[in-house]
Design a protein around this motif. Structure first.
Motif, mmCIF file in Angstrom:
data_model
loop_
_atom_site.group_PDB
_atom_site.id
_atom_site.type_symbol
_atom_site.label_atom_id
_atom_site.label_comp_id
_atom_site.label_asym_id
_atom_site.label_seq_id
_atom_site.Cartn_x
_atom_site.Cartn_y
_atom_site.Cartn_z
ATOM 1 N N PRO A 15 0.815 -1.228 0.000
ATOM 2 C CA PRO A 15 0.000 0.000 0.000
ATOM 3 C C PRO A 15 0.843 1.269 0.000
ATOM 4 C CG PRO A 15 -0.128 -1.124 2.122
ATOM 5 C CD PRO A 15 0.549 -2.064 1.182
ATOM 6 N N LEU A 16 2.028 1.225 0.551
ATOM 7 C CA LEU A 16 2.916 2.386 0.519
ATOM 8 C C LEU A 16 3.380 2.658 -0.905
ATOM 9 C CD1 LEU A 16 4.983 1.494 3.709
ATOM 10 C CD2 LEU A 16 3.328 3.371 3.495
ATOM 11 N N ALA A 17 3.742 1.588 -1.634
ATOM 12 C CA ALA A 17 4.143 1.745 -3.035
ATOM 13 C C ALA A 17 2.971 2.216 -3.878
ATOM 14 C CB ALA A 17 4.702 0.426 -3.565
ATOM 15 N N GLU A 18 1.781 1.696 -3.598
ATOM 16 C CA GLU A 18 0.589 2.132 -4.339
ATOM 17 C C GLU A 18 0.293 3.607 -4.100
ATOM 18 O OE1 GLU A 18 -2.000 -2.008 -4.595
ATOM 19 O OE2 GLU A 18 -2.203 -0.705 -2.836
ATOM 20 N N ALA A 19 0.705 4.126 -2.957
ATOM 21 C CA ALA A 19 0.493 5.541 -2.627
ATOM 22 C C ALA A 19 1.589 6.439 -3.199
ATOM 23 C CB ALA A 19 0.413 5.715 -1.114
ATOM 24 N N GLY A 20 2.503 5.864 -3.961
ATOM 25 C CA GLY A 20 3.535 6.663 -4.613
ATOM 26 C C GLY A 20 4.845 6.751 -3.867
ATOM 27 N N LYS A 21 5.019 5.979 -2.823
ATOM 28 C CA LYS A 21 6.272 6.005 -2.069
ATOM 29 C C LYS A 21 7.312 5.096 -2.732
ATOM 30 C CE LYS A 21 4.530 8.743 1.024
ATOM 31 N NZ LYS A 21 4.964 10.171 1.083
ATOM 32 N N LEU A 22 8.576 5.399 -2.448
ATOM 33 C CA LEU A 22 9.693 4.575 -2.904
ATOM 34 C C LEU A 22 10.157 3.767 -1.702
ATOM 35 C CD1 LEU A 22 11.599 7.300 -4.960
ATOM 36 C CD2 LEU A 22 9.982 5.600 -5.817
ATOM 37 N N VAL A 23 9.811 2.496 -1.689
ATOM 38 C CA VAL A 23 9.996 1.662 -0.504
ATOM 39 C C VAL A 23 11.291 0.879 -0.606
ATOM 40 C CG1 VAL A 23 9.018 -0.160 0.926
ATOM 41 C CG2 VAL A 23 7.498 1.460 -0.252
ATOM 42 N N THR A 24 12.053 0.890 0.480
ATOM 43 C CA THR A 24 13.200 0.011 0.621
ATOM 44 C C THR A 24 12.985 -0.856 1.849
ATOM 45 O OG1 THR A 24 15.624 -0.097 0.760
ATOM 46 C CG2 THR A 24 14.531 1.649 2.018
ATOM 47 N N PHE A 25 13.640 -1.991 1.893
ATOM 48 C CA PHE A 25 13.476 -2.929 3.006
ATOM 49 C C PHE A 25 14.727 -2.882 3.886
ATOM 50 C CE2 PHE A 25 10.678 -4.348 -0.313
ATOM 51 C CZ PHE A 25 9.520 -4.702 0.362
ATOM 52 N N GLY A 26 14.510 -2.598 5.168
ATOM 53 C CA GLY A 26 15.605 -2.554 6.125
ATOM 54 C C GLY A 26 15.651 -3.832 6.940
ATOM 55 N N ILE A 27 16.810 -4.444 7.008
ATOM 56 C CA ILE A 27 16.973 -5.712 7.719
ATOM 57 C C ILE A 27 17.229 -5.443 9.199
ATOM 58 C CG2 ILE A 27 18.248 -7.867 7.842
ATOM 59 C CD1 ILE A 27 16.690 -7.410 5.209
ATOM 60 N N THR A 28 16.408 -6.039 10.039
ATOM 61 C CA THR A 28 16.643 -5.933 11.483
ATOM 62 C C THR A 28 17.994 -6.549 11.813
ATOM 63 O OG1 THR A 28 14.262 -6.114 11.881
ATOM 64 C CG2 THR A 28 15.732 -6.460 13.760
ATOM 65 N N PRO A 29 18.950 -5.782 12.333
ATOM 66 C CA PRO A 29 20.311 -6.320 12.510
ATOM 67 C C PRO A 29 20.385 -7.361 13.615
ATOM 68 C CG PRO A 29 20.151 -4.102 13.407
ATOM 69 C CD PRO A 29 18.859 -4.366 12.711
ATOM 70 N N THR A 30 21.181 -8.366 13.368
ATOM 71 C CA THR A 30 21.412 -9.410 14.370
ATOM 72 C C THR A 30 22.804 -9.302 14.981
ATOM 73 O OG1 THR A 30 22.146 -10.916 12.610
ATOM 74 C CG2 THR A 30 19.823 -11.021 13.264
ATOM 75 N N SER A 31 23.618 -8.378 14.465
ATOM 76 C CA SER A 31 24.958 -8.157 14.997
ATOM 77 C C SER A 31 25.424 -6.786 14.537
ATOM 78 C CB SER A 31 25.931 -9.240 14.504
ATOM 79 O OG SER A 31 26.099 -9.150 13.093
ATOM 80 N N ALA A 32 26.521 -6.325 15.120
ATOM 81 C CA ALA A 32 27.100 -5.036 14.732
ATOM 82 C C ALA A 32 27.984 -5.239 13.497
ATOM 83 C CB ALA A 32 27.891 -4.444 15.895
ATOM 84 N N HIS A 33 27.345 -5.525 12.396
ATOM 85 C CA HIS A 33 28.058 -5.877 11.159
ATOM 86 C C HIS A 33 28.642 -4.618 10.521
ATOM 87 C CE1 HIS A 33 29.065 -8.178 7.626
ATOM 88 N NE2 HIS A 33 28.444 -9.244 8.083
ATOM 89 N N THR A 34 29.917 -4.693 10.136
ATOM 90 C CA THR A 34 30.571 -3.548 9.500
ATOM 91 C C THR A 34 30.622 -3.678 7.979
ATOM 92 O OG1 THR A 34 32.749 -4.597 9.745
ATOM 93 C CG2 THR A 34 32.009 -3.137 11.525
ATOM 94 N N GLY A 35 30.079 -4.763 7.448
ATOM 95 C CA GLY A 35 30.116 -4.982 6.006
ATOM 96 C C GLY A 35 28.875 -4.494 5.284
ATOM 97 N N TYR A 36 27.892 -3.971 6.014
ATOM 98 C CA TYR A 36 26.658 -3.491 5.407
ATOM 99 C C TYR A 36 26.507 -1.990 5.629
ATOM 100 C CZ TYR A 36 25.332 -8.455 5.553
ATOM 101 O OH TYR A 36 25.295 -9.818 5.403
ATOM 102 N N GLY A 37 25.812 -1.314 4.675
ATOM 103 C CA GLY A 37 25.343 0.020 4.936
ATOM 104 C C GLY A 37 24.124 -0.046 5.848
ATOM 105 N N TYR A 38 23.780 1.090 6.480
ATOM 106 C CA TYR A 38 22.662 1.130 7.424
ATOM 107 C C TYR A 38 21.642 2.182 6.992
ATOM 108 C CZ TYR A 38 25.040 -1.861 10.851
ATOM 109 O OH TYR A 38 25.638 -2.918 11.489
ATOM 110 N N ILE A 39 20.401 1.994 7.450
ATOM 111 C CA ILE A 39 19.318 2.960 7.250
ATOM 112 C C ILE A 39 18.841 3.400 8.622
ATOM 113 C CG2 ILE A 39 17.018 3.350 6.301
ATOM 114 C CD1 ILE A 39 17.548 0.996 4.391
#
Length: 469
Positions: A132-156
Motif C-alpha cells: 500500500p505504501l508503493a501504491e500511494a507513490g512512495k519509494l519503498v526500501t526494506f531494512g533488515i533488522t540487525p542481528t549483529s554489529a556488522h561492519t560490512g553493510y550500509g545502514y538505514i
C-alpha cells in the motif's frame, strides 16, 4: 500484481574460486543442494501475487539465466541484457521503461538474485506492508533488522512512522566501523540496507528524471534502439555505454523525500563473503561446514568445500578451505574480504582462473577441459538432447572426436554422418564442421585438439541457432 525485477548482474569475486566472472555466485548452488541463488530468489515468490519475473543480467550470462529459468518452468520469463554493468540505478530504469511499454504501470519488486532469505512467510508479510505504501507513490526500501554489529553493510536510520508498518528514511549511512555499528544496534533505530525495493515504475522514473535525468535519457535511448531476440531484450551497446554509472541509493533514494523503509526480519544475508556463507550454513557439532569429500580431525569453526577430490584437515580452526578442479583457496575467516585482492592479482597477471571454471557451460551443454599441454588440449563434451553446436571452423587446430555415450550427428565438410559409442571421427584444420545430438539422451564425447593455437577465440561461426556472433 507485482512485477518482480531480479538483478542478476555482478561477479561475486569475494566467493572465488567457486564464483567466477563467467559463472558468478548468483548462478551457483551455495545454500541449497539443487537450486541456485537465482532460482531460490524466484522460488520464494511462490504464493505471492506476482507476474513472471523480469531478470536483468549481463550479456555473457544470458544462457545461464535462460537455462535456470527453464528448469523452473519459466521459459517465457523476460530476460533483459546489459552489454556492460552500469550499476543498479540504470538497470532498474531499463526494467521500469520496459514495463511501462508492455503493461499499465506495474508496481516493481526489485530483488537481488544472490541474497538468502530463510523465513519466506516473514518476507511475504513485509511485502504486504510495503504494497500500500508503493501504491500511494512512495519509494519503498526494506531494512533488515540487525542481528549483529556488522561492519560490512550500509545502514538505514529509521524516521517517523508512515502508514501501517513503514517508516520515513531519516538517512542512509555508509558501512561503519565496529564501534559505530555497535552503537547503531544498541540504539535500535538502524537497519541493514538490503538493496531490495518496491515502487511503481512511473514513480521511479519520475524521481530519476528529476534527480538524475542523464541516466533516464540514456536508458530510454538504449532501450528504444535495442532489439528483441527470442526471450532476450538487447539494448544498444553504444548508447548504454554513455549512461552514468550510479547505484539507486546514490541516484535516488538518498535524495528523495519519498523514501520509506519497511523492516524485514527474515533470516536475510547477502552471502557477500565466505564467512557469511559459513554463518548461513548448517554446521556440525564442532562448528564446521563440510561439503564434498572431506575428512577432519580436531577441526573447529571451519568451512571446507571439496569439489573434485578428498580434502583432509587436521588441527585447524576458523579457516575457509575451498577446492575446485583448477584452484584451492585457504584463508582465515577474519580475512575473507581480501579474497577480491587475489582475483585482482589473477587479472593483472593475465591468468584465466578468475574467468571460468574448468567446466564451462554453453547453451548446448558443457565441456570440461581435462588436460592441456604444448600443441594439444583434451575436453570432455556433453551435448544436451536436440542441441547443436554452431557450424564453424578453426584456422589453427584439428579435432578428434571419440563418442563415449549417445549418438553424434556430425557435419564434416560436405559429409553428414552418425558416430555412435566407441566410434570416432577427425576434423582437419580449416574444415567447416558441426556437432549435433539427435537423440533423447545426453551425448558424451572426448575431444582431442591439436595445433599451433588452441584458444576459444579461434572459432569462425557460420550459423548458430543460439544467436551467438
Amino acid at each position: 500484481m507485482l512485477l518482480p525485477v531480479i538483478l542478476a548482474g555482478g561477479s561475486g569475486s569475494r566467493l572465488w574460486p567457486l564464483s567466477r566472472q563467467l559463472n558468478p555466485k548468483q548462478f551457483l548452488r551455495l545454500t541449497h543442494k539443487s537450486l541456485s541463488m537465482l532460482q531460490q530468489t524466484i522460488g520464494r515468490l511462490e504464493g505471492a501475487d506476482v507476474a513472471l519475473p523480469q531478470v536483468i543480467c549481463n550479456e555473457q550470462h544470458r544462457f545461464l539465466v535462460a537455462e535456470q529459468l527453464r528448469q523452473l518452468g519459466m521459459e517465457q520469463a523476460s530476460i533483459l541484457l546489459e552489454p556492460m554493468g552500469r550499476n543498479t540505478a540504470p538497470a532498474i530504469a531499463l526494467a521500469a521503461c520496459k514495463a511501462l511499454d508492455e503493461s499499465r504501470d506495474p508496481i516493481l519488486l526489485v530483488l537481488a538474485a544472490d541474497h538468502l532469505i530463510e523465513d519466506v512467510p516473514a518476507f511475504h508479510a513485509s511485502l504486504a506492508v510495503a504494497l500500500p505504501l508503493a501504491e500511494a507513490g512512495k519509494l519503498v526500501t526494506f531494512g533488515i533488522t540487525p542481528t549483529s554489529a556488522h561492519t560490512g553493510y550500509g545502514y538505514i536510520e529509521q524516521g517517523e512512522a508512515v502508514g501501517e508498518g513503514g517508516y520515513a528514511v531519516k538517512r542512509f549511512v555508509e558501512k561503519p566501523d565496529a564501534a559505530t555499528a555497535a552503537d547503531y544496534v544498541a540504539r535500535g533505530d538502524h537497519y541493514w540496507n538490503s538493496g531490495m525495493f518496491m515502487f511503481r515504475a512511473s514513480r521511479y522514473l519520475d524521481a530519476l528524471a528529476r534527480l538524475q535525468p542523464a541516466i533516464l535519457t540514456a536508458c530510454r535511448a538504449a532501450l528504444a534502439a535495442g532489439s528483441q531476440d527470442q526471450l532476450f531484450t538487447r539494448v544498444d551497446e553504444a548508447l548504454f555505454a554513455a549512461c552514468p554509472d550510479d547505484s539507486i541509493d546514490y541516484a535516488v533514494m538518498e535524495k528523495t523525500s519519498d523514501a520509506i523503509m519497511v523492516p524485514l526480519q527474515a533470516g536475510w544475508s547477502d552471502i557477500g563473503s565466505w564467512s557469511a556463507l559459513w554463518e548461513a550454513s548448517e554446521k556440525t557439532d564442532g562448528g564446521n561446514v563440510l561439503q564434498g569429500d572431506v575428512l577432519q580431525l580436531d577441526t573447529r569453526d571451519t568451512y571446507v568445500n571439496a569439489d573434485s577430490r578428498l580434502v583432509a584437515t587436521v588441527g585447524v580452526q576458523d579457516l575457509i578451505i575451498v577446492e575446485t578442479k583448477d584452484a584451492v583457496l585457504v584463508a582465515h575467516k577474519d580475512q575473507v574480504q581480501q579474497v577480491k585482492g587475489i582475483v585482482d592479482q589473477l587479472k593483472r597477471d593475465g591468468r584465466h582462473e578468475h574467468l571460468n571454471h574448468r567446466e564451462v557451460y554453453r547453451p548446448w551443454g558443457m565441456y570440461d577441459a581435462i588436460d592441456s599441454g604444448h600443441r594439444y588440449q583434451v575436453k570432455r563434451i556433453t551435448v544436451k538432447p536436440g542441441a547443436k553446436l554452431s557450424v564453424q571452423m578453426h584456422h589453427h587446430r584439428a579435432e578428434h572426436w571419440i563418442v563415449v555415450s549417445g549418438t553424434a550427428k556430425v557435419t564434416n565438410g560436405e559429409q553428414t554422418y552418425l558416430v555412435s559409442e566407441n566410434q570416432s571421427t577427425y576434423i582437419p584444420i580449416g574444415q567447416v564442421h558441426a556437432l549435433e545430438n539427435p537423440g533423447v539422451i545426453a551425448l558424451e564425447l572426448i575431444e582431442v585438439q591439436s595445433g599451433s593455437y588452441l584458444g576459444e577465440d579461434d572459432i569462425v561461426r557460420f550459423e548458430d541457432k543460439y544467436g551467438r556472433a
